[in-house]
Write a protein that holds these residues in place. Sequence first.
Motif, mmCIF file in Angstrom:
data_model
loop_
_atom_site.group_PDB
_atom_site.id
_atom_site.type_symbol
_atom_site.label_atom_id
_atom_site.label_comp_id
_atom_site.label_asym_id
_atom_site.label_seq_id
_atom_site.Cartn_x
_atom_site.Cartn_y
_atom_site.Cartn_z
ATOM 1 N N THR A 1 0.850 -1.196 0.000
ATOM 2 C CA THR A 1 0.000 0.000 0.000
ATOM 3 C C THR A 1 0.881 1.240 0.000
ATOM 4 O OG1 THR A 1 -0.101 -0.016 2.414
ATOM 5 C CG2 THR A 1 -1.848 -1.193 1.234
ATOM 6 N N ALA A 2 0.335 2.350 -0.548
ATOM 7 C CA ALA A 2 1.062 3.633 -0.629
ATOM 8 C C ALA A 2 0.479 4.609 0.370
ATOM 9 C CB ALA A 2 0.992 4.202 -2.037
ATOM 10 N N SER A 3 1.322 5.521 0.874
ATOM 11 C CA SER A 3 0.894 6.517 1.860
ATOM 12 C C SER A 3 -0.010 7.571 1.259
ATOM 13 C CB SER A 3 2.108 7.194 2.490
ATOM 14 O OG SER A 3 2.859 7.847 1.472
ATOM 15 N N ALA A 4 0.056 7.736 -0.049
ATOM 16 C CA ALA A 4 -0.767 8.729 -0.729
ATOM 17 C C ALA A 4 -1.096 8.180 -2.101
ATOM 18 C CB ALA A 4 -0.026 10.071 -0.824
ATOM 19 N N ALA A 5 -1.666 9.060 -2.904
ATOM 20 C CA ALA A 5 -1.990 8.636 -4.263
ATOM 21 C C ALA A 5 -0.728 8.214 -4.982
ATOM 22 C CB ALA A 5 -2.685 9.773 -5.000
ATOM 23 N N THR A 6 -0.872 7.242 -5.821
ATOM 24 C CA THR A 6 0.303 6.744 -6.554
ATOM 25 C C THR A 6 0.621 7.577 -7.773
ATOM 26 O OG1 THR A 6 -1.161 5.187 -7.692
ATOM 27 C CG2 THR A 6 0.016 4.385 -5.738
ATOM 28 N N THR A 7 -0.095 8.653 -7.960
ATOM 29 C CA THR A 7 0.268 9.649 -8.976
ATOM 30 C C THR A 7 0.717 10.892 -8.228
ATOM 31 O OG1 THR A 7 -1.300 8.772 -10.593
ATOM 32 C CG2 THR A 7 -0.533 11.023 -10.915
ATOM 33 N N VAL A 8 2.004 11.229 -8.361
ATOM 34 C CA VAL A 8 2.592 12.342 -7.594
ATOM 35 C C VAL A 8 3.345 13.264 -8.538
ATOM 36 C CG1 VAL A 8 2.783 10.985 -5.479
ATOM 37 C CG2 VAL A 8 4.679 11.036 -7.126
ATOM 38 N N SER A 9 3.603 14.467 -8.017
ATOM 39 C CA SER A 9 4.424 15.422 -8.763
ATOM 40 C C SER A 9 5.894 15.069 -8.615
ATOM 41 C CB SER A 9 4.177 16.840 -8.253
ATOM 42 O OG SER A 9 2.842 17.217 -8.462
ATOM 43 N N GLU A 10 6.630 15.417 -9.646
ATOM 44 C CA GLU A 10 8.070 15.167 -9.616
ATOM 45 C C GLU A 10 8.679 15.874 -8.413
ATOM 46 O OE1 GLU A 10 12.008 15.883 -12.467
ATOM 47 O OE2 GLU A 10 9.995 16.375 -13.182
ATOM 48 N N GLY A 11 9.491 15.091 -7.688
ATOM 49 C CA GLY A 11 10.115 15.644 -6.510
ATOM 50 C C GLY A 11 9.402 15.307 -5.230
ATOM 51 N N SER A 12 8.264 14.604 -5.330
ATOM 52 C CA SER A 12 7.523 14.228 -4.124
ATOM 53 C C SER A 12 7.936 12.830 -3.684
ATOM 54 C CB SER A 12 6.011 14.255 -4.393
ATOM 55 O OG SER A 12 5.602 15.556 -4.767
ATOM 56 N N VAL B 1 7.032 9.111 -1.624
ATOM 57 C CA VAL B 1 5.908 8.199 -1.365
ATOM 58 C C VAL B 1 6.386 7.133 -0.390
ATOM 59 C CG1 VAL B 1 4.291 6.542 -2.359
ATOM 60 C CG2 VAL B 1 4.916 8.607 -3.646
ATOM 61 N N THR B 2 5.563 6.836 0.610
ATOM 62 C CA THR B 2 5.869 5.764 1.569
ATOM 63 C C THR B 2 5.116 4.503 1.145
ATOM 64 O OG1 THR B 2 6.188 7.346 3.356
ATOM 65 C CG2 THR B 2 5.823 5.059 3.974
ATOM 66 N N LEU B 3 5.875 3.400 0.908
ATOM 67 C CA LEU B 3 5.292 2.114 0.530
ATOM 68 C C LEU B 3 5.358 1.173 1.732
ATOM 69 C CD1 LEU B 3 6.872 1.666 -3.028
ATOM 70 C CD2 LEU B 3 4.635 2.626 -2.444
ATOM 71 N N THR B 4 4.223 0.488 2.013
ATOM 72 C CA THR B 4 4.152 -0.426 3.152
ATOM 73 C C THR B 4 3.716 -1.805 2.659
ATOM 74 O OG1 THR B 4 3.545 1.388 4.615
ATOM 75 C CG2 THR B 4 3.135 -0.852 5.416
ATOM 76 N N ALA B 5 4.536 -2.846 2.991
ATOM 77 C CA ALA B 5 4.211 -4.233 2.613
ATOM 78 C C ALA B 5 3.557 -4.942 3.797
ATOM 79 C CB ALA B 5 5.472 -4.966 2.180
ATOM 80 N N ALA B 6 2.481 -5.737 3.537
ATOM 81 C CA ALA B 6 1.764 -6.491 4.583
ATOM 82 C C ALA B 6 1.577 -7.937 4.139
ATOM 83 C CB ALA B 6 0.426 -5.837 4.866
ATOM 84 N N ASP C 1 17.035 -1.680 1.635
ATOM 85 C CA ASP C 1 15.673 -1.721 2.157
ATOM 86 C C ASP C 1 15.237 -3.132 2.544
ATOM 87 O OD1 ASP C 1 15.260 0.994 1.902
ATOM 88 O OD2 ASP C 1 14.602 0.839 -0.183
ATOM 89 N N ASN C 2 16.052 -4.165 2.275
ATOM 90 C CA ASN C 2 15.659 -5.544 2.583
ATOM 91 C C ASN C 2 15.392 -5.713 4.073
ATOM 92 O OD1 ASN C 2 15.838 -6.238 -0.066
ATOM 93 N ND2 ASN C 2 17.869 -7.200 0.082
ATOM 94 N N GLY C 3 14.387 -6.521 4.365
ATOM 95 C CA GLY C 3 14.012 -6.766 5.754
ATOM 96 C C GLY C 3 13.033 -5.760 6.282
ATOM 97 N N ARG C 4 12.806 -4.631 5.575
ATOM 98 C CA ARG C 4 11.874 -3.622 6.041
ATOM 99 C C ARG C 4 10.481 -3.897 5.480
ATOM 100 N NH1 ARG C 4 15.284 1.924 4.887
ATOM 101 N NH2 ARG C 4 17.080 1.451 6.240
ATOM 102 N N THR C 5 9.496 -3.530 6.237
ATOM 103 C CA THR C 5 8.117 -3.626 5.748
ATOM 104 C C THR C 5 7.648 -2.294 5.187
ATOM 105 O OG1 THR C 5 7.244 -3.099 7.942
ATOM 106 C CG2 THR C 5 7.547 -5.437 7.396
ATOM 107 N N GLN C 6 8.453 -1.216 5.420
ATOM 108 C CA GLN C 6 8.053 0.113 4.960
ATOM 109 C C GLN C 6 9.284 0.848 4.431
ATOM 110 O OE1 GLN C 6 6.796 3.506 7.662
ATOM 111 N NE2 GLN C 6 4.774 2.825 6.885
ATOM 112 N N ILE C 7 9.121 1.419 3.234
ATOM 113 C CA ILE C 7 10.222 2.200 2.641
ATOM 114 C C ILE C 7 9.670 3.508 2.106
ATOM 115 C CG2 ILE C 7 11.564 0.130 2.054
ATOM 116 C CD1 ILE C 7 10.654 0.510 -0.855
#
Length: 744
Positions: free
Chosen positions: A112-123, A125-130, A145-151
């Motif tokens: 899942t993404a912290s916000a919309a997956t369409t963003v402006s250049e330079g923004s 995004v936080t990705l969370t794996a479950a 980033d290996n071993g993390r559930t959130q990047i």
Amino acid sequence: MLFSLWLLLFANVKVLGANAYLTAPPSISVASVTACTGQMATLVSTGCTGAISWEGNGVSIGGPTPSIGFQTPSGVQTPTLIPFKITCTESSSVASTTATITVVPVPSLTITASAATTVSEGSTVTLTAAGCDYGTMHWSTGTADNGRTQIVVLPLQTTTYSATCTVGDNCQATASRTVTVQPVPKLSLITMVSKARARIGDVLTYTVIVSNTGNAAANNVVVEEYISAKANYIPNSATASTGTFTAGIPTNTWAFATLPANASATLTYSASVVGEGVVNVTSTIQNVDTTQVCTSIPILVCPGSGYVVQVNAPAGYSNYKFYNGTALVQEGPLNSYTATTAGEYKVLVDDGTGVCQQQSCCPLVIEDVPVSLTLTSATGSTLASGSSTTLLANGCQSGTVAWSNSLTGVSQVVSPTVTTAYSATCTTPEGCTASVSMSLSVLGPQVSVQKFVSATKAQLGSLVTFTVVVANTGPVAASAVAVRDSVGGGVIVPGSVNVSQGAFSPNSLTSLWNVGTLPASSTATLVYSVSIVNEGVVYASANAGGQVSQVCLSVPVNVCPGDPVMIELTAPAGYTRYEWYRGTEKVYDGLLTSFTATALGEYRVIGYKGNVQCPDLTCCPIFIESDSIPLYDVVATRPTCLTNQPQANGSLRLSGLGSNTGQFMYQYSEGTSFNAAAALQPAPVPVPAGGVIASTLNQAKTYTVRVFNALGCFRDVTVTLSVSCDCPPNLCVPVAIRKTKTRP
């Protein structure tokens, strides 16, 4: 336990001949594993070199291999532990261990993404794996980033990010998420100024460049140009490559609708400097970028005026360091410094963390106003009478020059008739002044006179020659030149005057020599002879227009031999003390101006004013000498005889008196001593030329002659005139008779 260990050790002792050794018990280890439900799990043993047996849940399931594969049960929904016992047998020794297979459900991974997956250049995004509860996470972004559930990701373009959950050897689940990047403009500013240092009245040119390094066009761009109070925007000086420039006070605006991606726009404009200090210009794109440039405008002060300039820094800092050049002049909490000397002032501030920042991008410059002035004349410091010269004021670079004759300008033509002082003052725009003056000497006729005498010592009645030379050393002719000439104690000899030009009119007091016009760089000469008539010091002077030349000669004061010396000598008045010298001997030291000389010699006097010795007051000494009559002779010439009668032609003649016998007087009387009462002349008369004082004598007598000089000194000489006119005695003269033959 210790006992069991010793039994185990002794039970493994073997005897081989004479040698005995111990055999170590076997070792075995097996790592536990996790596996997904319904999948094969493998247990692997290590360390055992003998036979291996495997038991799972108390049931033998394999052997004697070092590893076994185990099919996990299906449909497991929660983690389930399956224990195993592993036994290693070597000879008669046995070792065992345990291991576990943990059976877990197959992972179901989502991102899942912290916000919309369409963003402006330079923004970002936080990705969370479950769903990866029992496995290990691996991201496509890299091992960091290996071993993390959130990047957190910062995509520069549209990017698909994936994650893999791995359980055991063969159980994996993968999920992905695409982040769509919308390109945006990236604006930046560069501002440049034409001068880092300027002066009031200078023009500063500013160049502003807006760049769009983004991948999208920038719309509705507005750049604000703030100009500090030290400069004013010059109307209509702005030129923009695009958009519209709107002037304002103190902020100007440059606006344009669109700036394409990877493009730039340029603005140039000018401002005039109106104040001292620092001109700051700030360029701003709201919430995007800000740049600032500055120009130092020196604060000009008059040299030596005792100026005070306040150097201020922004408030709010804990420590301030003020520098003049590289020299630290003040440090502390005060945000101001009072400058009293010229220099370049900067300040460093401390924000409380110990980090110093440069607060003044341009120094505050204090300069002494360069003001100097010199005067020169085209003819130097002199010029001929009636001519002109140009005076030039040099060094007043930016100021104005005012002259003492109320004129202005760097040069003046002047025609002084007398020596005149001129002054000029340079006044700078800052009000600083410098003044200088020079004097012009007007060279008209430069008449001078010198008088010379042929001797420095002469006797009373002698002749000396005086020479007067008048000169004109000026650049122009001198007209109506006249010389007043005087000789004290002498009479000009008629017919002895000789002049090179003009006319000389002798006078007993002051004679006048009308020279007339004397050309430039020329001389005229007067020569004449004088008969000395006074004893002491004869002074002679010549005066030409106030230029005086004086000479002197000494005429001895004569006293008769044997007479007492009582001569009063007088010096000029006005001195506090007088010293009289006879030769080198001091004979008087006192307050009187006169001194009575009582001995023959050479006399001089020195006067004093206070303790200061004045020059010798007598340029010529006074001589007191003995004036004796020369050792003359009286020659008596007896009269001639006629028969036995003396004739009246006997004579007395004086000899040894020199060629100028007329300077002496004489008398004579009969007898062996001079008898003035019976003198044959009633009064002394001059000795005639040739010296014959009597020429009709015919009697034998004794005479005494007295010769006088002008002083009255005399010398007597006695002489006897002899007469012999008697007949001589009879003489016998032999007579010789001779017979001669006569004719009959």
